[in-house]
Design a protein around this motif. Structure first.
Motif, PDB file in Angstrom:
ATOM      1  N   ALA A 264       0.828  -1.211   0.000  1.00 36.68           N
ATOM      2  CA  ALA A 264       0.000   0.000   0.000  1.00 36.68           C
ATOM      3  C   ALA A 264       0.858   1.255   0.000  1.00 36.68           C
ATOM      4  O   ALA A 264       0.599   2.217  -0.728  1.00 36.68           O
ATOM      5  CB  ALA A 264      -0.923  -0.014   1.221  1.00 36.68           C
ATOM      6  N   ARG A 265       1.919   1.251   0.791  1.00 36.01           N
ATOM      7  CA  ARG A 265       2.767   2.444   0.889  1.00 36.01           C
ATOM      8  C   ARG A 265       3.546   2.692  -0.391  1.00 36.01           C
ATOM      9  O   ARG A 265       3.893   3.821  -0.710  1.00 36.01           O
ATOM     10  CB  ARG A 265       3.714   2.319   2.084  1.00 36.01           C
ATOM     11  N   ILE A 266       3.825   1.623  -1.112  1.00 39.95           N
ATOM     12  CA  ILE A 266       4.493   1.808  -2.402  1.00 39.95           C
ATOM     13  C   ILE A 266       3.526   2.434  -3.407  1.00 39.95           C
ATOM     14  O   ILE A 266       3.881   3.355  -4.147  1.00 39.95           O
ATOM     15  CB  ILE A 266       5.038   0.461  -2.947  1.00 39.95           C
ATOM     16  N   ILE A 267       2.286   1.957  -3.406  1.00 38.63           N
ATOM     17  CA  ILE A 267       1.289   2.514  -4.329  1.00 38.63           C
ATOM     18  C   ILE A 267       1.131   4.015  -4.075  1.00 38.63           C
ATOM     19  O   ILE A 267       1.042   4.818  -5.002  1.00 38.63           O
ATOM     20  CB  ILE A 267      -0.076   1.796  -4.170  1.00 38.63           C
ATOM     21  N   LEU A 268       1.134   4.396  -2.817  1.00 39.06           N
ATOM     22  CA  LEU A 268       0.998   5.815  -2.473  1.00 39.06           C
ATOM     23  C   LEU A 268       2.274   6.608  -2.731  1.00 39.06           C
ATOM     24  O   LEU A 268       2.296   7.825  -2.606  1.00 39.06           O
ATOM     25  CB  LEU A 268       0.642   5.967  -0.999  1.00 39.06           C
TER      26      LEU A 268
ATOM     27  N   MET B  59      -5.914   9.653  -4.779  1.00 39.78           N
ATOM     28  CA  MET B  59      -5.612   8.405  -4.066  1.00 39.78           C
ATOM     29  C   MET B  59      -5.614   8.745  -2.597  1.00 39.78           C
ATOM     30  O   MET B  59      -4.988   9.730  -2.211  1.00 39.78           O
ATOM     31  CB  MET B  59      -4.142   8.074  -4.337  1.00 39.78           C
ATOM     32  N   SER B  60      -6.280   7.961  -1.789  1.00 43.33           N
ATOM     33  CA  SER B  60      -6.111   8.228  -0.366  1.00 43.33           C
ATOM     34  C   SER B  60      -6.082   6.923   0.410  1.00 43.33           C
ATOM     35  O   SER B  60      -6.470   5.877  -0.098  1.00 43.33           O
ATOM     36  CB  SER B  60      -7.184   9.160   0.166  1.00 43.33           C
ATOM     37  N   MET B  61      -5.599   7.034   1.635  1.00 46.56           N
ATOM     38  CA  MET B  61      -5.387   5.808   2.401  1.00 46.56           C
ATOM     39  C   MET B  61      -5.873   5.955   3.834  1.00 46.56           C
ATOM     40  O   MET B  61      -5.670   6.976   4.473  1.00 46.56           O
ATOM     41  CB  MET B  61      -3.898   5.460   2.401  1.00 46.56           C
TER      42      MET B  61
ATOM     43  N   ALA C 262       1.026  15.338  -5.131  1.00 44.92           N
ATOM     44  CA  ALA C 262      -0.247  15.951  -5.499  1.00 44.92           C
ATOM     45  C   ALA C 262      -1.372  14.915  -5.632  1.00 44.92           C
ATOM     46  O   ALA C 262      -2.542  15.232  -5.467  1.00 44.92           O
ATOM     47  CB  ALA C 262      -0.103  16.734  -6.790  1.00 44.92           C
ATOM     48  N   LEU C 263      -0.982  13.670  -5.911  1.00 46.47           N
ATOM     49  CA  LEU C 263      -1.992  12.601  -6.020  1.00 46.47           C
ATOM     50  C   LEU C 263      -2.551  12.195  -4.662  1.00 46.47           C
ATOM     51  O   LEU C 263      -3.716  11.853  -4.529  1.00 46.47           O
ATOM     52  CB  LEU C 263      -1.369  11.346  -6.648  1.00 46.47           C
ATOM     53  N   ARG C 264      -1.667  12.227  -3.672  1.00 44.31           N
ATOM     54  CA  ARG C 264      -2.050  11.724  -2.347  1.00 44.31           C
ATOM     55  C   ARG C 264      -3.076  12.634  -1.681  1.00 44.31           C
ATOM     56  O   ARG C 264      -2.917  13.836  -1.638  1.00 44.31           O
ATOM     57  CB  ARG C 264      -0.818  11.650  -1.434  1.00 44.31           C
TER      58      ARG C 264
ATOM     59  N   ALA D  38      -0.945   6.069 -15.973  1.00 41.40           N
ATOM     60  CA  ALA D  38       0.373   6.699 -15.876  1.00 41.40           C
ATOM     61  C   ALA D  38       1.361   5.824 -15.109  1.00 41.40           C
ATOM     62  O   ALA D  38       0.990   5.169 -14.133  1.00 41.40           O
ATOM     63  CB  ALA D  38       0.251   8.052 -15.191  1.00 41.40           C
ATOM     64  N   ASP D  39       2.598   5.805 -15.582  1.00 45.16           N
ATOM     65  CA  ASP D  39       3.658   5.079 -14.893  1.00 45.16           C
ATOM     66  C   ASP D  39       4.096   5.889 -13.675  1.00 45.16           C
ATOM     67  O   ASP D  39       4.671   6.976 -13.812  1.00 45.16           O
ATOM     68  CB  ASP D  39       4.831   4.882 -15.854  1.00 45.16           C
ATOM     69  N   LEU D  40       3.828   5.371 -12.498  1.00 44.64           N
ATOM     70  CA  LEU D  40       4.102   6.142 -11.271  1.00 44.64           C
ATOM     71  C   LEU D  40       5.577   6.481 -11.103  1.00 44.64           C
ATOM     72  O   LEU D  40       5.930   7.532 -10.585  1.00 44.64           O
ATOM     73  CB  LEU D  40       3.630   5.370 -10.038  1.00 44.64           C
TER      74      LEU D  40
END
Ligand SMILES: Nc1ncnc2c1ncn2[C@@H]1O[C@H](COP(=O)(O)OP(=O)(O)OP(=O)(O)O)[C@@H](O)[C@H]1O
Ligand SMILES: Nc1ncnc2c1ncn2[C@@H]1O[C@H](COP(=O)(O)OP(=O)(O)OP(=O)(O)O)[C@@H](O)[C@H]1O
Ligand SMILES: [Mg+2]
Ligand SMILES: [Mg+2]
Lengths: 292, 276
Positions: free
Chosen positions: A52-56, A94-96, A88-90, A76-78
């Motif tokens: 999960a932390r890698i995705i974020l 995307m949220s966790m 800016a995505l977080r 998009a390739d992260l």
């Protein structure tokens, strides 16, 4: 599945330590479709939260972490995004919901300050008053009885389940495209938990949000998820539609997990079968076969 | 059931306990007039609404802070607001998160020794033997004494936390969500260990959890809390098959389950609503 919101391909992770590289993920591949609710279940310490932390994009900022593999979010390739773009995505697209609610909230600011910060990520012009109103309504949604009191409080003045609900409310606030929920119900009673699951489902239906749902609670997983991935020692050992996985588990580890769930009809705490004992020893590195 | 409990010796009693937290602008009544009696050797589960005062009750049982009103008794004697060492020794806590409750910079052996040092138990040599015995008691090899928490699995860490709580030979363990951070295989292992220790060492448990399926399989009696009030207290079987309180029924009806038999039980309990 057409055009997933998230895909991980052969994701590997190791941590550099004094004793050398400690490998944690041995090549994880998974996909989450738009509007899909996908569960990740498995052994404590098998690598769910780090995934999960890698995705974020959070682990990438840790010097000791060695990451390889491909991560695509919304096409998009992260890895090609800059740190700023990832930031800016977080909290927006995307949220966790983090696993340990009480220590994930900032101890030195009252809840309303942290809430306001989250809401301002989407709306720079939000006034204090508007923010308060929005926060109160979000907290009411997660069944917090006195939202005004909770907003003025510090995390240590709230119960474990209240902090968890605050975090859920913050993660849902900006209606993300991908919601990662890491053990979101551990501190909640079953009726409040049902209410939070209802909110997540509602977001999925209204906004087409996708959910990555991490949990040890197989009952909740069965009721909530469309598909399930089972992880064991950094490898996905089995995955499939929820119904199939629960009715016909294939991998011995999945079977052992199912057999270990205590039942509300009684019968005692499940006795771990002899052949499942091996799964409990962290020193044994099993050669796990992945069913095709 | 009431007769049966009356025969048993209450080891721990809470009489009309209330707790109010005061903040600058308002007050929070976390617990309101709770009466509770735990029999020696029993496992009493505390379940209920999030924010209903369960952890507050645990903190007061441990003497971390006193109740606003009401009194607590251990073995029939009033517990003072400030507890001496022997009183603190009698009641021990096992917390939810084994990772944050063990010091990462201390070996397992050092963590256990600290618990013995605090309570001044045994000579130096005796402490060494005792550490090995404690590890053995929770099913871990002696070599684990030299390991750091990071080299242990979640379940093994939780067993160390239990060993540490047992170090000073308490009568009562207060367990606040002891297995909610563990996968179900590890959980089953830890729960079986707890069950076995309770019988072997005649321990008394106050077991706080939201996991009702666990409660069903480990507790003798269940106390249900809602908004600072104990709304029901009954033996486990009754709570799960014929609960007397509407809130308890709504809890049973909302338990996530995995088998058809469980589904049937849930349904019966919800349908009984009309009968009450
Ligand atoms: N910063 C770090 N440095 C070194 N090792 C780490 C770090 N973070 C995590 N690990 C290790 O990575 C492994 C996977 O951890 P992770 O937190 O992802 O487990 P998990 O599957 O979420 O477990 P749980 O169900 O207990 O939450 C563990 O062995 C953990 O000790
Ligand atoms: N130190 C404190 N200061 C102010 N209020 C507090 C404090 N500790 C607890 N409270 C309040 O007391 C109430 C009961 O909290 P408690 O932590 O006992 O609940 P709980 O039943 O353990 O809930 P959960 O199941 O969520 O852990 C809550 O409203 C909480 O905000
Ligand atoms: Mg985790
Ligand atoms: Mg609590």
């Amino acid at each position: 599945m057409s055009d997933p919101i998230l895909s991980l391909r052969d994701l590997k992770l190791g941590f550099k330590t004094y004793e050398g590289l400690v490998e944690v993920l041995h090549g994880i591949s998974l996909r989450i479709g738009r509007g899909e609710k996908v569960a990740l279940v498995g052994e404590s310490g098998s690598g769910k939260s780090v995934t999960a932390r890698i995705i974020l994009g959070l682990l990438q900022e840790l010097k000791a972490a060695r990451i390889s593999g491909a991560i695509h979010f919304d096409g998009a390739d992260l890895e090609k995004l800059s740190r700023r773009e990832r930031q800016a995505l977080r909290g927006t697209r995307m949220s966790m919901i983090f696993q340990d609610p009480t220590s994930s909230l900032n101890p030195v600011f009252p809840i309303h300050v942290q809430f306001h910060e989250v809401l301002r990520r989407m709306d720079r012009n939000l006034t204090q008053k508007q923010g308060m109103q929005r926060a109160i309504s979000l907290l009411t949604d997660v069944s917090i009885p006195e939202p005004e009191r909770v907003l003025q409080a510090y995390a240590f003045q709230l119960s474990g389940g209240m902090n968890q609900r605050v975090m859920i409310a913050m993660a849902l606030a900006n209606e993300p495209s991908l919601l990662i929920a890491d053990e979101p119900g551990t501190a909640l009673d079953v009726t409040v938990q049902a209410q939070t699951l209802h909110l997540m489902r509602d977001l999925v239906v209204r906004k087409g949000t996708s959910v990555l749902f991490i949990s040890h609670n197989l009952g909740v997983v069965r009721e909530f998820a469309d598909r399930v991935y089972v992880i064991y020692k950094g490898r996905i050992v089995e995955h499939g539609p929820t119904d199939t996985l629960f009715s016909k588990p294939l991998h011995p580890y999945t079977k052992a997990l199912m057999a270990a769930v205590p039942r509300i009809t009684g019968g005692g705490i499940p006795d771990i079968a002899e052949n499942s004992e091996a799964f409990l020893d962290p020193m044994i590195d099993h050669e796990v076969e992945v069913p095709a | 059931m009431i007769e049966k409990t009356a025969e048993l010796v209450p080891v721990l009693e809470a009489r009309n306990i209330s707790k109010t937290f005061k903040a600058a602008t308002h007050e929070v009544r976390a617990l309101d007039g709770v009466n509770l009696s735990v029999a020696r050797g029993e496992c009493l589960a505390i379940v209920g609404e999030s924010g209903s005062g369960k952890t507050t009750l645990a903190n007061m049982l441990l003497g971390i802070y006193p109740p606003t009103t009401g009194e607590m008794l251990l073995d029939g004697a009033l517990l003072p607001a400030r507890r001496n060492l022997p009183l603190r020794r009698a009641i021990q806590l096992v917390q939810q998160n084994p990772l944050s409750s063990l010091n990462p910079r201390r070996t397992i052996g050092a963590s256990l020794r600290l618990a013995l040092d605090v309570h001044d138990i045994g000579t130096r040599q005796e402490r060494k033997t005792r550490i090995a015995a404690l590890l053995d008691e929770v099913g871990l090899p002696t070599e684990f004494a030299s390991r750091y928490p990071s080299a242990l699995s979640g379940g093994q860490r939780q067993r160390v936390a239990i060993a540490r709580a047992l170090a000073c030979e308490p009568e009562i363990l207060v367990l606040d969500e002891p297995t909610s951070a563990l996968d179900v295989l590890v959980q089953a292992r830890v729960l079986r260990l707890l069950d076995e220790l309770r019988h072997r060492k005649a321990l008394t448990y106050v077991f706080i959890t939201h996991d009702l399926a666990v409660v069903r399989n480990i507790a003798d009696r269940v106390a249900v809390f809602e908004r600072g009030i104990m709304v029901e207290m009954a033996d486990t079987e009754t709570i799960f098959t014929n609960p007397g309180n509407a809130y308890t029924r709504s809890l049973i009806g909302a338990i996530p389950i995995i088998t058809d038999e469980e589904e049937a039980l849930r349904k019966t309990v919800l349908e009984n609503k009309s009968a009450h």
